[in-house]
Design a protein around this motif. Structure first.
Motif, PDB file in Angstrom:
ATOM      1  N   LYS A 238      38.306 -25.612   8.149  1.00  0.00           N
ATOM      2  CA  LYS A 238      39.302 -24.919   8.593  1.00  0.00           C
ATOM      3  C   LYS A 238      39.694 -23.975   7.602  1.00  0.00           C
ATOM      4  N   VAL A 239      39.715 -24.174   6.221  1.00  0.00           N
ATOM      5  CA  VAL A 239      40.161 -23.184   5.265  1.00  0.00           C
ATOM      6  C   VAL A 239      39.046 -21.980   5.370  1.00  0.00           C
ATOM      7  N   TRP A 240      37.789 -22.538   5.532  1.00  0.00           N
ATOM      8  CA  TRP A 240      36.813 -21.356   5.371  1.00  0.00           C
ATOM      9  C   TRP A 240      36.705 -20.805   6.485  1.00  0.00           C
ATOM     10  N   GLN A 241      37.072 -21.155   7.704  1.00  0.00           N
ATOM     11  CA  GLN A 241      37.024 -20.528   8.928  1.00  0.00           C
ATOM     12  C   GLN A 241      38.291 -19.269   8.844  1.00  0.00           C
ATOM     13  N   LEU A 242      39.346 -19.911   8.070  1.00  0.00           N
ATOM     14  CA  LEU A 242      40.481 -18.764   7.872  1.00  0.00           C
ATOM     15  C   LEU A 242      40.142 -17.778   6.865  1.00  0.00           C
ATOM     16  N   ILE A 243      39.563 -18.089   5.913  1.00  0.00           N
ATOM     17  CA  ILE A 243      39.491 -17.302   4.744  1.00  0.00           C
ATOM     18  C   ILE A 243      37.906 -16.444   4.650  1.00  0.00           C
ATOM     19  N   GLY A 244      37.030 -17.141   5.309  1.00  0.00           N
ATOM     20  CA  GLY A 244      35.588 -17.009   4.953  1.00  0.00           C
ATOM     21  C   GLY A 244      35.144 -15.588   5.382  1.00  0.00           C
ATOM     22  N   GLY A 245      35.774 -14.974   6.557  1.00  0.00           N
ATOM     23  CA  GLY A 245      35.589 -13.685   6.951  1.00  0.00           C
ATOM     24  C   GLY A 245      35.624 -12.468   6.087  1.00  0.00           C
ATOM     25  N   PHE A 246      34.801 -11.490   5.805  1.00  0.00           N
ATOM     26  CA  PHE A 246      35.070 -10.662   4.957  1.00  0.00           C
ATOM     27  C   PHE A 246      36.101  -9.632   5.426  1.00  0.00           C
ATOM     28  N   ASP A 247      36.364  -9.932   6.808  1.00  0.00           N
ATOM     29  CA  ASP A 247      37.480  -8.889   7.405  1.00  0.00           C
ATOM     30  C   ASP A 247      38.878  -9.518   7.560  1.00  0.00           C
ATOM     31  N   SER A 248      39.096 -11.022   7.174  1.00  0.00           N
ATOM     32  CA  SER A 248      39.996 -11.686   7.441  1.00  0.00           C
ATOM     33  C   SER A 248      41.200 -11.803   6.501  1.00  0.00           C
ATOM     34  N   LEU A 249      41.420 -10.961   5.537  1.00  0.00           N
ATOM     35  CA  LEU A 249      42.520 -10.992   4.518  1.00  0.00           C
ATOM     36  C   LEU A 249      43.923 -10.800   5.523  1.00  0.00           C
ATOM     37  N   PRO A 250      43.887  -9.995   6.470  1.00  0.00           N
ATOM     38  CA  PRO A 250      45.395  -9.980   7.264  1.00  0.00           C
ATOM     39  C   PRO A 250      45.683 -11.175   7.869  1.00  0.00           C
TER      40      PRO A 250
ATOM     41  N   GLU B 279      27.575 -18.687   3.303  1.00  0.00           N
ATOM     42  CA  GLU B 279      28.206 -19.595   4.227  1.00  0.00           C
ATOM     43  C   GLU B 279      28.049 -20.881   3.991  1.00  0.00           C
ATOM     44  N   ALA B 280      26.710 -21.416   3.599  1.00  0.00           N
ATOM     45  CA  ALA B 280      26.656 -22.707   3.107  1.00  0.00           C
ATOM     46  C   ALA B 280      27.595 -23.235   1.816  1.00  0.00           C
ATOM     47  N   GLY B 281      27.649 -22.162   0.980  1.00  0.00           N
ATOM     48  CA  GLY B 281      28.582 -22.341  -0.286  1.00  0.00           C
ATOM     49  C   GLY B 281      29.859 -22.072  -0.095  1.00  0.00           C
ATOM     50  N   ARG B 282      30.317 -21.277   1.265  1.00  0.00           N
ATOM     51  CA  ARG B 282      31.744 -21.263   1.413  1.00  0.00           C
ATOM     52  C   ARG B 282      32.057 -19.975   0.372  1.00  0.00           C
TER      53      ARG B 282
ATOM     54  N   ARG C  81      37.793  -0.404 -13.488  1.00  0.00           N
ATOM     55  CA  ARG C  81      36.407   0.055 -12.903  1.00  0.00           C
ATOM     56  C   ARG C  81      35.443  -1.281 -13.066  1.00  0.00           C
ATOM     57  N   ASP C  82      34.536  -1.168 -12.433  1.00  0.00           N
ATOM     58  CA  ASP C  82      33.488  -2.258 -12.527  1.00  0.00           C
ATOM     59  C   ASP C  82      34.108  -3.712 -11.966  1.00  0.00           C
ATOM     60  N   TYR C  83      34.904  -3.645 -11.113  1.00  0.00           N
ATOM     61  CA  TYR C  83      35.539  -4.861 -10.644  1.00  0.00           C
ATOM     62  C   TYR C  83      34.608  -5.813  -9.492  1.00  0.00           C
ATOM     63  N   GLN C  84      34.445  -6.861 -10.227  1.00  0.00           N
ATOM     64  CA  GLN C  84      33.675  -7.859  -9.245  1.00  0.00           C
ATOM     65  C   GLN C  84      34.573  -9.146  -8.944  1.00  0.00           C
ATOM     66  N   SER C  85      34.614  -9.716  -7.957  1.00  0.00           N
ATOM     67  CA  SER C  85      35.385 -11.084  -7.743  1.00  0.00           C
ATOM     68  C   SER C  85      34.953 -11.707  -6.652  1.00  0.00           C
ATOM     69  N   THR C  86      34.974 -13.165  -6.721  1.00  0.00           N
ATOM     70  CA  THR C  86      34.634 -14.090  -5.951  1.00  0.00           C
ATOM     71  C   THR C  86      35.715 -14.969  -5.150  1.00  0.00           C
ATOM     72  N   LEU C  87      35.538 -15.329  -4.108  1.00  0.00           N
ATOM     73  CA  LEU C  87      36.426 -16.320  -3.348  1.00  0.00           C
ATOM     74  C   LEU C  87      35.719 -17.556  -2.839  1.00  0.00           C
ATOM     75  N   ARG C  88      35.971 -18.519  -3.052  1.00  0.00           N
ATOM     76  CA  ARG C  88      35.168 -19.638  -2.770  1.00  0.00           C
ATOM     77  C   ARG C  88      36.095 -20.976  -2.322  1.00  0.00           C
ATOM     78  N   VAL C  89      35.592 -21.822  -1.553  1.00  0.00           N
ATOM     79  CA  VAL C  89      36.075 -22.863  -1.092  1.00  0.00           C
ATOM     80  C   VAL C  89      35.411 -23.961  -1.396  1.00  0.00           C
ATOM     81  N   LEU C  90      35.876 -25.215  -2.135  1.00  0.00           N
ATOM     82  CA  LEU C  90      35.130 -26.299  -2.624  1.00  0.00           C
ATOM     83  C   LEU C  90      35.792 -27.415  -2.329  1.00  0.00           C
ATOM     84  N   PRO C  91      35.197 -28.465  -1.935  1.00  0.00           N
ATOM     85  CA  PRO C  91      35.789 -30.010  -1.680  1.00  0.00           C
ATOM     86  C   PRO C  91      36.895 -30.395  -2.886  1.00  0.00           C
ATOM     87  N   GLY C  92      38.136 -30.911  -2.502  1.00  0.00           N
ATOM     88  CA  GLY C  92      38.837 -31.187  -3.646  1.00  0.00           C
ATOM     89  C   GLY C  92      38.240 -32.453  -4.576  1.00  0.00           C
TER      90      GLY C  92
END
Length: 138
Positions: free
Chosen positions: A16-28, A65-68, A82-93
């Motif tokens: 459910k968390v990945w479904q909410l935040i995993g889309g690249f267009d889902s920030l809003p 997708e598999a690695g969320r 400049r040269d900004y790179q970021s990662t958002l990921r969901v892991l098991p607790g």
């Protein structure tokens, strides 16, 4: 190169968390300071509008997708980096309970110190993850 990172543990279902935040267009859907996102270039570029009316353009670098997780870079925006790179990921607790969401990035400050840039992005990540927690658990 400066770095920033934050994480939050949620009492929520990982899918459910990945479904909410995993889309690249889902920030809003979960980030209150980004009320608008528009995809282009086949979903690889997002144009964001902040609540302050600023435009941020970001490019998807990697989607797992598999690695969320997904990683992206800022092409244009108000941040003094400049040269900004970021990662958002969901892991098991820990111990199989809940979920851990991590948000981290690296960047080269321009016109501000490494410490100022790190504090700025750490604040963005912490505030964003707090908003996610409110959305998922609130």
């Amino acid at each position: 190169m400066a770095k920033a990172n934050a994480f939050i543990d949620l009492n929520a279902d990982i899918d459910k968390v990945w479904q909410l935040i995993g889309g690249f267009d889902s920030l809003p859907d979960w980030l209150p300071f980004i009320p608008q996102s528009t995809l282009s270039e086949g979903g690889r570029v997002r144009t964001l509008k902040s609540v302050a009316g600023e435009t941020i353009i970001e490019r998807l670098l990697d989607f797992n997708e598999a690695g969320r997780s997904y990683s992206y870079t800022i092409l244009q925006g108000p941040a003094p980096v400049r040269d900004y790179q970021s990662t958002l990921r969901v892991l098991p607790g820990s111990e199989g309970q809940g979920v851990r969401v991590e948000w981290f990035g690296s960047f080269s400050p321009e016109g501000i110190s490494d410490a100022e840039a790190t504090a700025m992005f750490t604040g963005i990540y912490v505030d964003g993850l707090a908003a996610l927690k409110q959305r998922m658990e609130g």
